[in-house]
Design a protein around this motif. Sequence first.
Motif, PDB file in Angstrom:
ATOM      1  N   ASP B 161       0.830  -1.208   0.000  1.00 37.78           N
ATOM      2  CA  ASP B 161       0.000   0.000   0.000  1.00 37.78           C
ATOM      3  C   ASP B 161       0.862   1.255   0.000  1.00 37.78           C
ATOM      4  OD1 ASP B 161      -2.276   1.593   0.216  1.00 37.78           O
ATOM      5  OD2 ASP B 161      -2.245   1.561   2.401  1.00 37.78           O
ATOM      6  N   GLY B 164       0.261   4.774  -4.568  1.00 38.55           N
ATOM      7  CA  GLY B 164      -0.605   5.454  -5.531  1.00 38.55           C
ATOM      8  C   GLY B 164      -0.851   6.896  -5.123  1.00 38.55           C
ATOM      9  N   ARG B 271      -6.026  -3.824  -6.780  1.00 45.21           N
ATOM     10  CA  ARG B 271      -4.608  -4.195  -6.873  1.00 45.21           C
ATOM     11  C   ARG B 271      -4.443  -5.596  -6.315  1.00 45.21           C
ATOM     12  NH1 ARG B 271      -0.726  -0.191  -8.029  1.00 45.21           N
ATOM     13  NH2 ARG B 271      -1.530   1.925  -7.861  1.00 45.21           N
ATOM     14  N   ALA B 277      -1.268  -3.430 -10.286  1.00 48.67           N
ATOM     15  CA  ALA B 277      -2.623  -2.953 -10.591  1.00 48.67           C
ATOM     16  C   ALA B 277      -3.395  -4.005 -11.377  1.00 48.67           C
ATOM     17  CB  ALA B 277      -2.542  -1.660 -11.385  1.00 48.67           C
ATOM     18  N   ASN B 302       2.435   2.285 -12.283  1.00 46.49           N
ATOM     19  CA  ASN B 302       1.216   3.062 -12.027  1.00 46.49           C
ATOM     20  C   ASN B 302       0.659   3.681 -13.297  1.00 46.49           C
ATOM     21  OD1 ASN B 302       0.071   3.206  -9.420  1.00 46.49           O
ATOM     22  ND2 ASN B 302       1.952   4.140  -8.668  1.00 46.49           N
ATOM     23  N   HIS B 320     -11.888  -0.747  -4.890  1.00 44.80           N
ATOM     24  CA  HIS B 320     -11.493   0.300  -3.938  1.00 44.80           C
ATOM     25  C   HIS B 320     -10.588   1.361  -4.566  1.00 44.80           C
ATOM     26  CE1 HIS B 320     -10.175   2.197  -0.262  1.00 44.80           C
ATOM     27  NE2 HIS B 320      -8.922   1.876  -0.515  1.00 44.80           N
ATOM     28  N   VAL B 321      -9.523   0.956  -5.218  1.00 38.32           N
ATOM     29  CA  VAL B 321      -8.583   1.978  -5.716  1.00 38.32           C
ATOM     30  C   VAL B 321      -9.147   2.725  -6.922  1.00 38.32           C
ATOM     31  CG1 VAL B 321      -6.568   0.698  -4.876  1.00 38.32           C
ATOM     32  CG2 VAL B 321      -7.234   0.490  -7.263  1.00 38.32           C
ATOM     33  N   ARG B 322     -10.052   2.089  -7.665  1.00 35.97           N
ATOM     34  CA  ARG B 322     -10.657   2.777  -8.819  1.00 35.97           C
ATOM     35  C   ARG B 322     -11.658   3.823  -8.353  1.00 35.97           C
ATOM     36  NH1 ARG B 322     -12.676   0.196 -14.620  1.00 35.97           N
ATOM     37  NH2 ARG B 322     -13.539   2.159 -15.409  1.00 35.97           N
ATOM     38  N   ASN B 325      -9.526   6.839  -6.782  1.00 35.61           N
ATOM     39  CA  ASN B 325      -8.881   7.646  -7.818  1.00 35.61           C
ATOM     40  C   ASN B 325      -9.335   7.118  -9.173  1.00 35.61           C
ATOM     41  OD1 ASN B 325      -7.272   9.124  -9.511  1.00 35.61           O
ATOM     42  ND2 ASN B 325      -5.350   8.125  -8.925  1.00 35.61           N
TER      43      ASN B 325
END
Lengths: 191, 444
Positions: B161, B164, B271, B277, B302, B320-322, B325
Motif C-alpha cells: 500500500d 498510488g 490491486r 494494478a 502506475n 477500492h482503488v478505482r 482515484n
Amino acid sequence: MKLLDTLRQLTRGAGNQRWGAHSLLILAPIGDGAREDLLGELARCEHDSPLAGLAEVHFARWVVIDQLKTGFADAPKRPSRLDRPYLLFSADYTPAPGDGTLLERLAEVGAAVWNHCDGFPPDGPARVDYLAAHRCDTTLYYAGYPDATPARVKTAVARRDALTRFVLDHRDERDAATLQRAYLKEAARWF
Amino acid sequence: MVLELADIQGNILRGYSFPRAIHLFVAFPDADAGRRLLRALVPQVQTAARWDERPETALNVALTYAGLRLLGADDECLPGALREPIAQRAPTRLGDDLRTWRGELGRGKAHALVLLAGDGWAFAQRLRTLRTLLDEHGVEVGFEQRTEALADQREHFGFADGFGQPAVEGTDHRRAGQGEPEEYGSWRDIKAGEFVHGYEDEDAQTETAPLLRNGSFMVYRKLEQDVERFRSYLDREADHYCATVGVNHGTDPDTAHAYARELVAAKLIGRWRDGVAVELAPERDPAEAHALRHESVGEPDNDFRYADDRDGRRCPVGAHVRRANPRDSARATAQTRRHRIIRRGMPYEEGDARGLVFICFNASFERQFETVQRLWCDDGNAFGLGRDQDVLFASGAGSGKLTIPGEPPHFARAERGLVTTRGCEYLLMPGLRALRALAEGGER
C-alpha cells in the motif's frame, strides 16, 4: 437587493424549464445578526429535513453565501463584495398535480429557515409573495431524470434494490429453469 | 512555480517512510503555555526542505480548531469542516457510527497533535525528551497512538500500500500514472494548491490567508481492520467464485481456491496483494497465488487508465482503488483532479486489535477527502453502480452486493465490519511562518 437585481439582469430569460425538468432559485438576504441562528436551523435540517415531504422535489438545498468568490482565473481586478450574507435556495422538481404550488408549500415547510431572512413576513400568504419576489431565473441546473417524477424514480430504485436482493439470494442456483421460476414468482411483486 | 519547501512541514509532499511513529494528541492548559510549547517545538519541526542526510527522527505539529482558537488565530479563514466538532460532523459527512469510537480521539479535547517518526534508539531517546518537554509545559497527552510499518509496505489485510500518490507540481519525486491523465498517454502534475495553501490549484485559485499559507489540512482516522473476518470472507467468496465463474486453468481444487481468493481480493481492491494494478494484470498465474501474498513488487507500474475498461472487465468499476482515484473513468473524468488526496497512513497493532492510522492531506476537507469517502467509497451512484459500496466500507446503507463483471459476472456479498472507525480528527498542519506567528501570539 442589489445582488438579486444583478443576478436577475444576468439570468433574465434563462428560463426555468428544460424538457420535463423545472428549477427554482430563490436568493434572500440574511437578516442582521441572524447568520449563526440560521446555520443552527440548517444543521437541524440535516437530520430532519422539512423538504423531505415535498413529493415534487428531486433535489433541493439551502446554501449560505458569505462572500463572492475571488482570486479565480480572469477574476475582475476590483471584485464586487457582498455587504451581507445571502441565503440561496435551489431545487429541481416535477410539478405535482393537485392543489397548490411548490412556492406555497415551501413558504409553509421552510418558514423556520426563511424566518432568518430580511423581511420574511411572520405569517400568511405574504410569505409566498416574498419567495416569489426573491426568485430569479436559473441559468444552469442538473436534473438526473428530467422525464420522471420523484415517485417514479423511487419506485425504480425500489425495484433495483429488490432485484439486487434476488441476485444475492439466488447466486448459488445453478439450474436455469429453477432460477427462472423463482424470478417470475418474485418479480410479479415488483411490477 | 517554486514551492517554499523550508516553510512547508515534512511528510506532506514526500513521505518519510520511517518504520515507526507516535502521535500525541495534547491539550494546552492555557494559551500562554500552548504558545511557550510551540516556541520550543517550532525549531525542531522537520520541513520539506531537501535533506543531504536522512535525519534519524522527524517531528511535526498540527493543530485542531480548538487549538487554533485558544492560540488566538484569525479563524475567519478556516472552513466550516474544521470549525465543526468532528464528533458532530463525522456521522453525517463520513457515515461514522460514534458508538464504535474509542477513547479520547475526536472528542474535542485536543489542541494539537505532535507527530514523531523514526526508529531505534534515536526514536526512543527523542520521545523521552519530547515527553519531558510536554511535562514541563503542563501539557496533557489525552490520546496517543503508536504505528509501525509492516514488512514489504503491507497493511494488515495483506496488500502492499501507499504508492498510488498524486504527482504534485513543483516536486521532483513523481512517476507516470500519478498525476492527471492527458492525451497521448502523458500525465500532468496536479497543481500544488490542491494540497498546500498559497499555490495555484486546479481551479487557478491562489488566494489564501497568512495562517494557511504553506499549510495543509490533515485528516486523521483510526481504522480498525478485522483481519480474521476479511480472511473468512475471502474464503466464502472464493468458494462461490470457483462454483460459478470457475478458475479455468486445469489446476487442482486447492490451487484453484487459493487463486480464487487472491483474484476476488484483487478485483474488489483493484490491486493484487503484491501491489500490481489489476487494470494492468487482470489475471495472474494461479500457481503464484501464494507468492502474491508474500512478495511485494517494489515499485509497481502506475501508468494505467480506465477509459478503455468502461465496463470494468479488467478492473471492476467499484474496486477500492478505482473509486478512490477514478483517473479517466468516463463519468468522473472532469472531477478527478479536484478530488485527490495525499495519503500518509501507517499500520498499528494493539494486542489483538490491528488496523491503519489513515492520514491524508488536502486543501479542502469537503471537496477532497469527504467527497472521496462519502460519495465515491460509501456510495456507487457517481459511477453508475447504484448503492454498491466499497468493499472496505460496507454498511447498512449499501446495496449489499459488489459486482465483478465478467461472463458470468460474480456477485459478491458485501461484508460489514471489515473496517471500523475508532476515532477521527481534522487538523491544520501549518507552515513554519504561521506556526511561529501562532507561537508568538501575533497571528491575527
